[in-house]
Design a protein around this motif. Sequence first.
Motif, PDB file in Angstrom:
ATOM      1  N   VAL A 177     -30.488 -18.607 -27.167  1.00  0.00           N
ATOM      2  CA  VAL A 177     -29.257 -19.351 -26.912  1.00  0.00           C
ATOM      3  C   VAL A 177     -29.151 -19.737 -25.435  1.00  0.00           C
ATOM      4  N   GLY A 178     -28.711 -20.952 -25.194  1.00  0.00           N
ATOM      5  CA  GLY A 178     -28.393 -21.430 -23.851  1.00  0.00           C
ATOM      6  C   GLY A 178     -27.000 -22.021 -23.848  1.00  0.00           C
ATOM      7  N   TYR A 179     -26.745 -22.936 -22.927  1.00  0.00           N
ATOM      8  CA  TYR A 179     -25.433 -23.573 -22.898  1.00  0.00           C
ATOM      9  C   TYR A 179     -25.491 -24.876 -22.106  1.00  0.00           C
ATOM     10  N   LEU A 180     -24.458 -25.688 -22.277  1.00  0.00           N
ATOM     11  CA  LEU A 180     -24.268 -26.911 -21.512  1.00  0.00           C
ATOM     12  C   LEU A 180     -22.895 -26.865 -20.860  1.00  0.00           C
ATOM     13  N   ASN A 181     -22.880 -26.812 -19.534  1.00  0.00           N
ATOM     14  CA  ASN A 181     -21.647 -26.924 -18.764  1.00  0.00           C
ATOM     15  C   ASN A 181     -21.543 -28.391 -18.341  1.00  0.00           C
ATOM     16  N   LEU A 202     -26.500 -31.411 -29.102  1.00  0.00           N
ATOM     17  CA  LEU A 202     -25.202 -31.096 -28.533  1.00  0.00           C
ATOM     18  C   LEU A 202     -24.283 -32.306 -28.604  1.00  0.00           C
ATOM     19  N   PRO A 203     -22.993 -32.086 -28.836  1.00  0.00           N
ATOM     20  CA  PRO A 203     -22.045 -33.203 -28.890  1.00  0.00           C
ATOM     21  C   PRO A 203     -22.079 -34.019 -27.606  1.00  0.00           C
ATOM     22  N   SER A 204     -22.055 -35.319 -27.748  1.00  0.00           N
ATOM     23  CA  SER A 204     -22.096 -36.207 -26.595  1.00  0.00           C
ATOM     24  C   SER A 204     -20.691 -36.415 -26.057  1.00  0.00           C
ATOM     25  N   GLU A 205     -20.469 -35.922 -24.855  1.00  0.00           N
ATOM     26  CA  GLU A 205     -19.180 -36.093 -24.196  1.00  0.00           C
ATOM     27  C   GLU A 205     -19.428 -36.465 -22.740  1.00  0.00           C
ATOM     28  N   PRO A 206     -18.541 -37.230 -22.158  1.00  0.00           N
ATOM     29  CA  PRO A 206     -18.728 -37.608 -20.750  1.00  0.00           C
ATOM     30  C   PRO A 206     -18.665 -36.396 -19.844  1.00  0.00           C
ATOM     31  N   ARG A 207     -19.524 -36.396 -18.818  1.00  0.00           N
ATOM     32  CA  ARG A 207     -19.496 -35.314 -17.848  1.00  0.00           C
ATOM     33  C   ARG A 207     -18.566 -35.687 -16.703  1.00  0.00           C
ATOM     34  N   LYS A 208     -17.984 -34.659 -16.089  1.00  0.00           N
ATOM     35  CA  LYS A 208     -17.089 -34.840 -14.964  1.00  0.00           C
ATOM     36  C   LYS A 208     -17.438 -33.823 -13.897  1.00  0.00           C
ATOM     37  N   GLN A 209     -16.938 -34.036 -12.698  1.00  0.00           N
ATOM     38  CA  GLN A 209     -17.172 -33.045 -11.654  1.00  0.00           C
ATOM     39  C   GLN A 209     -16.437 -31.745 -11.983  1.00  0.00           C
ATOM     40  N   PHE A 210     -15.214 -31.867 -12.450  1.00  0.00           N
ATOM     41  CA  PHE A 210     -14.380 -30.704 -12.768  1.00  0.00           C
ATOM     42  C   PHE A 210     -13.583 -30.996 -14.035  1.00  0.00           C
ATOM     43  N   GLY A 211     -13.191 -29.928 -14.727  1.00  0.00           N
ATOM     44  CA  GLY A 211     -12.269 -30.068 -15.841  1.00  0.00           C
ATOM     45  C   GLY A 211     -12.879 -30.305 -17.206  1.00  0.00           C
ATOM     46  N   ALA A 212     -14.196 -30.335 -17.319  1.00  0.00           N
ATOM     47  CA  ALA A 212     -14.842 -30.576 -18.608  1.00  0.00           C
ATOM     48  C   ALA A 212     -15.117 -29.263 -19.336  1.00  0.00           C
ATOM     49  N   SER A 213     -15.639 -29.373 -20.552  1.00  0.00           N
ATOM     50  CA  SER A 213     -15.855 -28.205 -21.400  1.00  0.00           C
ATOM     51  C   SER A 213     -17.228 -27.578 -21.160  1.00  0.00           C
ATOM     52  N   VAL A 214     -17.418 -26.402 -21.755  1.00  0.00           N
ATOM     53  CA  VAL A 214     -18.709 -25.706 -21.784  1.00  0.00           C
ATOM     54  C   VAL A 214     -19.042 -25.439 -23.250  1.00  0.00           C
ATOM     55  N   THR A 215     -20.256 -25.796 -23.647  1.00  0.00           N
ATOM     56  CA  THR A 215     -20.681 -25.626 -25.034  1.00  0.00           C
ATOM     57  C   THR A 215     -21.929 -24.760 -25.095  1.00  0.00           C
ATOM     58  N   GLY A 216     -21.938 -23.788 -26.002  1.00  0.00           N
ATOM     59  CA  GLY A 216     -23.159 -23.033 -26.246  1.00  0.00           C
ATOM     60  C   GLY A 216     -24.218 -23.945 -26.847  1.00  0.00           C
ATOM     61  N   LEU A 272     -23.295 -22.012 -14.977  1.00  0.00           N
ATOM     62  CA  LEU A 272     -23.741 -22.983 -13.982  1.00  0.00           C
ATOM     63  C   LEU A 272     -23.544 -24.399 -14.508  1.00  0.00           C
ATOM     64  N   PRO A 273     -23.406 -25.383 -13.632  1.00  0.00           N
ATOM     65  CA  PRO A 273     -23.326 -26.765 -14.100  1.00  0.00           C
ATOM     66  C   PRO A 273     -24.604 -27.201 -14.818  1.00  0.00           C
ATOM     67  N   GLY A 274     -24.436 -28.092 -15.786  1.00  0.00           N
ATOM     68  CA  GLY A 274     -25.580 -28.698 -16.456  1.00  0.00           C
ATOM     69  C   GLY A 274     -26.097 -27.910 -17.641  1.00  0.00           C
ATOM     70  N   ARG A 275     -27.254 -28.334 -18.130  1.00  0.00           N
ATOM     71  CA  ARG A 275     -27.913 -27.725 -19.287  1.00  0.00           C
ATOM     72  C   ARG A 275     -28.771 -26.565 -18.830  1.00  0.00           C
ATOM     73  N   ASN A 276     -28.508 -25.401 -19.378  1.00  0.00           N
ATOM     74  CA  ASN A 276     -29.263 -24.194 -19.043  1.00  0.00           C
ATOM     75  C   ASN A 276     -29.886 -23.651 -20.324  1.00  0.00           C
TER      76      ASN A 276
END
Length: 294
Positions: free
Chosen positions: A60-64, A29-43, A95-99
């Motif tokens: 398939v899962g996702y990373l919030n 998954l692309p490496s991007e900084p995590r934030k409490q709010f306002g960040a992206s969600v990637t499959g 949900l937040p985080g890697r699922n």
Amino acid sequence: MITPVRAAGMCAAGVLLAAAISASPAQRLPSEPRKQFGASVTGAFEGWFYNEDGSRSFLVGYLNRNTAQELDVPIGPNNRIEPGGPDLGQPTHFLPGRNYGMFVVPVPREFTPQDKFTWTIVANGQSTSIPLRLNNDYVIDPFKEIAVHNTPPLVRFDEHGPGLQGPVAVVAKASVRTVTASAPLAVTLWVSDDMKYTSGTSAPLATPRPPVTVIWSKYRGPGSVMFDKARPAVDRSSESENEPSFKGTATTRMTFSQPGEYVVHVTANDYSGAGGGGFVCCWTTALMKVTVQP
């Protein structure tokens, strides 16, 4: 005390390494900084596998990337899988985080390695897309880890009903419920497991954990879903206390904020942990349909 099962005591190191490589999650998954709010969600494309009938499925899962923000993204331009979609069974609640391995997408029989699905999610104004392809490097077996013959937990919504096993994310007939808005719905799961687990090392885990852990979450629906225990403890049954396998039950109560049709998701991880400890095996997913009346 739970210990990993290994062929010939430890199993050949090369076999374990090969299993780890072949079963590792396919997508970086692309490496991007995590934030409490306002960040992206990637499959997250975990890989693809063969079904017993010879058909194929994408896992398939996702990373919030938000650590404190759960998002609802309805099916449509901002949450679509194409071609064939936009709705191919993906979640609308994130949900937040890697699922890991939250759902499966059936692969059309005529699909070739050159074909692909694309899952696009637009969250917090940021658009991300991932491809789902039949790349030979991404073949997985989420139903059995070959080195130690580990298999996913078996989950039932009825003590004597049929069980679900593996990341199938299907609706069990016994799970369909009707409830009134704001009235708590109690749901009990019957869970069993072989108590084997997958690990890349013979050392014990630094932090012991239960044989099976259960995680509930909203998957789709018009309102919010509150769980008294989103991660309820799985209580071991007395009949399995002296057996090498595990049997137990877990109960949670969920409340729906408004009427409508909901889908609730449950994941049962074995002792390997989330995502199978990096081996893409062995956990079970199931969906529950709930009609919430006024």
